[in-house]
Design an enzyme around this catalytic site. Structure first.
Site, PDB file in Angstrom:
ATOM      1  N   ASP A  64       0.926  -1.118   0.084  1.00 43.27           N
ATOM      2  CA  ASP A  64       0.001  -0.207  -0.023  1.00 43.27           C
ATOM      3  C   ASP A  64       0.766   1.142   0.007  1.00 43.27           C
ATOM      4  O   ASP A  64       1.505   1.813   1.058  1.00 43.27           O
ATOM      5  CB  ASP A  64      -0.880  -0.009   1.144  1.00 43.27           C
ATOM      6  CG  ASP A  64      -1.822  -1.330   1.196  1.00 43.27           C
ATOM      7  OD1 ASP A  64      -2.752  -1.434   0.529  1.00 43.27           O
ATOM      8  OD2 ASP A  64      -1.458  -1.947   2.096  1.00 43.27           O
ATOM      9  N   ASP A 116     -23.855   8.821   2.392  1.00 48.31           N
ATOM     10  CA  ASP A 116     -23.165   9.898   2.265  1.00 48.31           C
ATOM     11  C   ASP A 116     -23.408  10.520   0.689  1.00 48.31           C
ATOM     12  O   ASP A 116     -24.558  10.223   0.313  1.00 48.31           O
ATOM     13  CB  ASP A 116     -21.487   9.525   2.270  1.00 48.31           C
ATOM     14  CG  ASP A 116     -20.591  10.668   2.669  1.00 48.31           C
ATOM     15  OD1 ASP A 116     -20.531  11.547   1.808  1.00 48.31           O
ATOM     16  OD2 ASP A 116     -20.161  10.767   3.573  1.00 48.31           O
ATOM     17  N   ASP A 149      -9.240   0.458  -5.424  1.00 50.59           N
ATOM     18  CA  ASP A 149      -9.062   0.111  -4.157  1.00 50.59           C
ATOM     19  C   ASP A 149     -10.253  -0.109  -3.314  1.00 50.59           C
ATOM     20  O   ASP A 149     -10.047  -0.359  -2.062  1.00 50.59           O
ATOM     21  CB  ASP A 149      -8.161   1.305  -3.614  1.00 50.59           C
ATOM     22  CG  ASP A 149      -6.943   1.046  -2.699  1.00 50.59           C
ATOM     23  OD1 ASP A 149      -6.820  -0.221  -2.513  1.00 50.59           O
ATOM     24  OD2 ASP A 149      -6.383   2.020  -2.107  1.00 50.59           O
ATOM     25  N   HIS A 189     -16.967  13.144  -1.888  1.00 53.11           N
ATOM     26  CA  HIS A 189     -16.807  13.161  -0.325  1.00 53.11           C
ATOM     27  C   HIS A 189     -16.949  11.557   0.296  1.00 53.11           C
ATOM     28  O   HIS A 189     -16.278  10.841   0.722  1.00 53.11           O
ATOM     29  CB  HIS A 189     -17.808  13.850   0.176  1.00 53.11           C
ATOM     30  CG  HIS A 189     -17.695  13.906   1.848  1.00 53.11           C
ATOM     31  ND1 HIS A 189     -18.614  13.214   2.567  1.00 53.11           N
ATOM     32  CD2 HIS A 189     -17.164  14.890   2.624  1.00 53.11           C
ATOM     33  CE1 HIS A 189     -18.368  13.464   3.662  1.00 53.11           C
ATOM     34  NE2 HIS A 189     -17.321  14.526   3.786  1.00 53.11           N
ATOM     35  N   VAL A 211      -8.977  -1.819   0.332  1.00 50.35           N
ATOM     36  CA  VAL A 211      -8.201  -3.145   0.217  1.00 50.35           C
ATOM     37  C   VAL A 211      -6.901  -2.841   0.518  1.00 50.35           C
ATOM     38  O   VAL A 211      -6.394  -1.833   0.005  1.00 50.35           O
ATOM     39  CB  VAL A 211      -8.614  -3.635  -1.245  1.00 50.35           C
ATOM     40  CG1 VAL A 211      -7.784  -5.097  -1.295  1.00 50.35           C
ATOM     41  CG2 VAL A 211     -10.032  -3.828  -1.305  1.00 50.35           C
ATOM     42  N   ASN A 216      -2.493  -4.620  -1.851  1.00 50.11           N
ATOM     43  CA  ASN A 216      -3.014  -4.842  -3.020  1.00 50.11           C
ATOM     44  C   ASN A 216      -1.978  -4.135  -3.992  1.00 50.11           C
ATOM     45  O   ASN A 216      -2.223  -4.116  -5.307  1.00 50.11           O
ATOM     46  CB  ASN A 216      -4.501  -4.437  -3.437  1.00 50.11           C
ATOM     47  CG  ASN A 216      -4.698  -3.142  -3.199  1.00 50.11           C
ATOM     48  OD1 ASN A 216      -4.145  -2.316  -2.700  1.00 50.11           O
ATOM     49  ND2 ASN A 216      -6.082  -2.698  -3.761  1.00 50.11           N
ATOM     50  N   ASN A 253     -18.184  20.753  12.201  1.00 51.89           N
ATOM     51  CA  ASN A 253     -16.781  21.587  11.772  1.00 51.89           C
ATOM     52  C   ASN A 253     -16.852  23.084  12.043  1.00 51.89           C
ATOM     53  O   ASN A 253     -15.993  23.809  11.472  1.00 51.89           O
ATOM     54  CB  ASN A 253     -16.378  21.334  10.315  1.00 51.89           C
ATOM     55  CG  ASN A 253     -15.921  19.917  10.133  1.00 51.89           C
ATOM     56  OD1 ASN A 253     -15.558  19.188  10.656  1.00 51.89           O
ATOM     57  ND2 ASN A 253     -16.016  19.576   8.753  1.00 51.89           N
ATOM     58  N   ALA A 313     -25.513  13.939  15.192  1.00 50.84           N
ATOM     59  CA  ALA A 313     -24.543  13.279  15.832  1.00 50.84           C
ATOM     60  C   ALA A 313     -25.214  13.584  17.260  1.00 50.84           C
ATOM     61  O   ALA A 313     -24.963  12.680  18.052  1.00 50.84           O
ATOM     62  CB  ALA A 313     -23.033  13.734  16.034  1.00 50.84           C
ATOM     63  N   ALA A 336     -26.727   7.736  18.728  1.00 48.31           N
ATOM     64  CA  ALA A 336     -25.572   8.055  17.985  1.00 48.31           C
ATOM     65  C   ALA A 336     -24.200   8.006  18.455  1.00 48.31           C
ATOM     66  O   ALA A 336     -24.303   8.911  19.552  1.00 48.31           O
ATOM     67  CB  ALA A 336     -25.945   9.357  17.009  1.00 48.31           C
ATOM     68  N   SER A 345     -15.879  14.540   9.142  1.00 45.23           N
ATOM     69  CA  SER A 345     -16.119  13.408   8.347  1.00 45.23           C
ATOM     70  C   SER A 345     -15.109  12.432   8.131  1.00 45.23           C
ATOM     71  O   SER A 345     -15.039  11.384   7.664  1.00 45.23           O
ATOM     72  CB  SER A 345     -16.470  14.239   6.825  1.00 45.23           C
ATOM     73  OG  SER A 345     -17.617  14.682   6.804  1.00 45.23           O
TER      74      SER A 345
END
Length: 369
Positions: free
Chosen positions: A33, A65, A74, A112, A123, A126, A212, A222, A227, A294
């Site tokens: 990787d 999302d 990937d 995003h 993964v 790889n 943010n 949240a 949550a 995020s």
């Protein structure tokens, strides 16, 4: 609730770095990787040491999302069927497969969700890119945002669909502006609150970005009961300047790496983006460096996937996440602070906590029936 009420991506800082210049059967990530050395977030949550015990195989994380690039090399090996709930018209959703390109077939700035997905479960080993926190978990792409925003109703529909189609974890790197908690507190909005309760009652853990705007409380969703709210830390384990403080009434709050959002690319979180959309200023085409809560949230969702893959119930997964998290500097566990909640999640400590069951017992308990 009026359809005009909308939620946006919690990672409003996306692209800032570019502007500013075992048993589980997986070898440790490394030369396989190429960007692993820049994944300081994996080190901060101590993910790689946990892989000797579990790599997330069998667990499913819904990325609710902007959708995911289903062709990214990937991610392809870890994708399961998804759905689209935005842009579906009067007929409602789902009307697509969770691809980041909505029903109009266009990319409307919706990179995003692909970045979030790679942090959860890219993964490993790889020969390309990055490794996810839970590199053998499955990603369920659920598109509920278009051009960075979406309705409460579409998000709630995405949550319920994810639960009904087998998600163990739901990652929501999205949220309202500071103060939108008043919508749920006054009952003006209830669809997402009820959907989160639906998920919890069926054994699915819901993990959501704090926001943010650097205020004292987790933003909605949240903020909602059940949550897990996630605040952001930088590579020095300090609270990111932009992050909401992870405070909410039920105290289900932790911290995880989300980047600096001010300095070099390498101080932020590198992950997958739709092929060809990476920022040239950071030297990548299929990967990019983003900052925001995020980016912190999928680190926690990935650790949750490692725990679900051990056959734990939702209650046991969340108990392990919260009680083994560590406070920066002191390393204390089981201690709540306004700046970090229960602390930075610690995959190695979490997977070692009692509560795992044999693999053939997975999904056998009443919570996931």
């Amino acid at each position: 609730m009026h359809r005009s009420s909308r939620l946006t991506m919690a990672a409003s800082l996306v692209g800032v770095a570019a502007l500013l210049g075992t048993s589980a059967g997986l070898a440790q990530a490394g030369p396989g990787d190429p960007l692993r050395a820049e994944q300081w977030g994996l080190d901060q949550v101590r993910a790689e040491r946990a892989w000797a015990t579990t790599t997330g195989r069998g667990a499913v994380v819904a990325v609710v999302d902007t959708g995911v690039d289903l062709t990214h090399p990937d991610l392809q090996g870890n994708l399961v069927a998804g759905a689209t709930f935005t842009g579906c018209g009067a007929a409602g959703g789902p009307c697509g497969n969770g691809d980041f390109r909505g029903p109009d077939g266009q990319n409307n700035g919706d990179e995003h969700g692909t970045h979030v997905a790679g942090t959860v479960a890219a993964v490993a080993n790889n020969g390309i890119g990055v490794a996810g926190v839970a590199p053998n978990a499955r990603i369920m792409p659920v598109k509920v945002l278009e051009d960075g925003s979406g309705t409460f109703e579409d998000i709630a529909a995405g949550i319920r669909w994810s639960v009904d189609h087998g998600a163990d974890v739901i990652n929501m790197s999205l949220g309202g502006l500071a103060g939108t908690q008043v919508l749920t507190l006054t009952g003006l909005e209830s669809s997402v609150t009820e959907a989160i309760a639906y998920a919890g009652a069926r054994g699915t853990s819901v993990i959501v970005a704090a926001g943010n705007s650097a205020t004292a409380f987790c933003n909605t969703p949240a903020w909602e009961p059940g949550a897990i709210c996630v605040a952001s830390t930088d590579r020095n384990e300090l609270k990111s300047w932009f992050s909401e403080l992870p405070n909410k009434p039920d105290l289900k709050a932790v911290a995880a790496p989300g980047g600096a959002g001010l300095t070099s690319c390498e101080d932020d979180i590198v992950s997958t983006v739709p092929v060809g959309t990476g920022a040239a200023s950071c030297g990548q085409t299929d990967y990019d460096y983003y900052a925001g809560t995020s980016m912190a949230t999928p680190h926690v969702a990935g650790v949750a996937a490692l725990l679900f893959a051990q056959g734990r119930t939702r209650a046991a997964v969340e108990d392990a996440l919260l009680t083994t998290a560590r406070q920066p500097v002191t390393g204390l566990r089981g201690t709540y602070s306004p700046a970090y909640g229960w602390g930075i999640v610690d995959a190695t400590a979490a997977v070692a906590q009692p509560g795992a069951t044999p693999p053939n017992g997975r999904k056998g308990g009443p919570e996931k029936r």
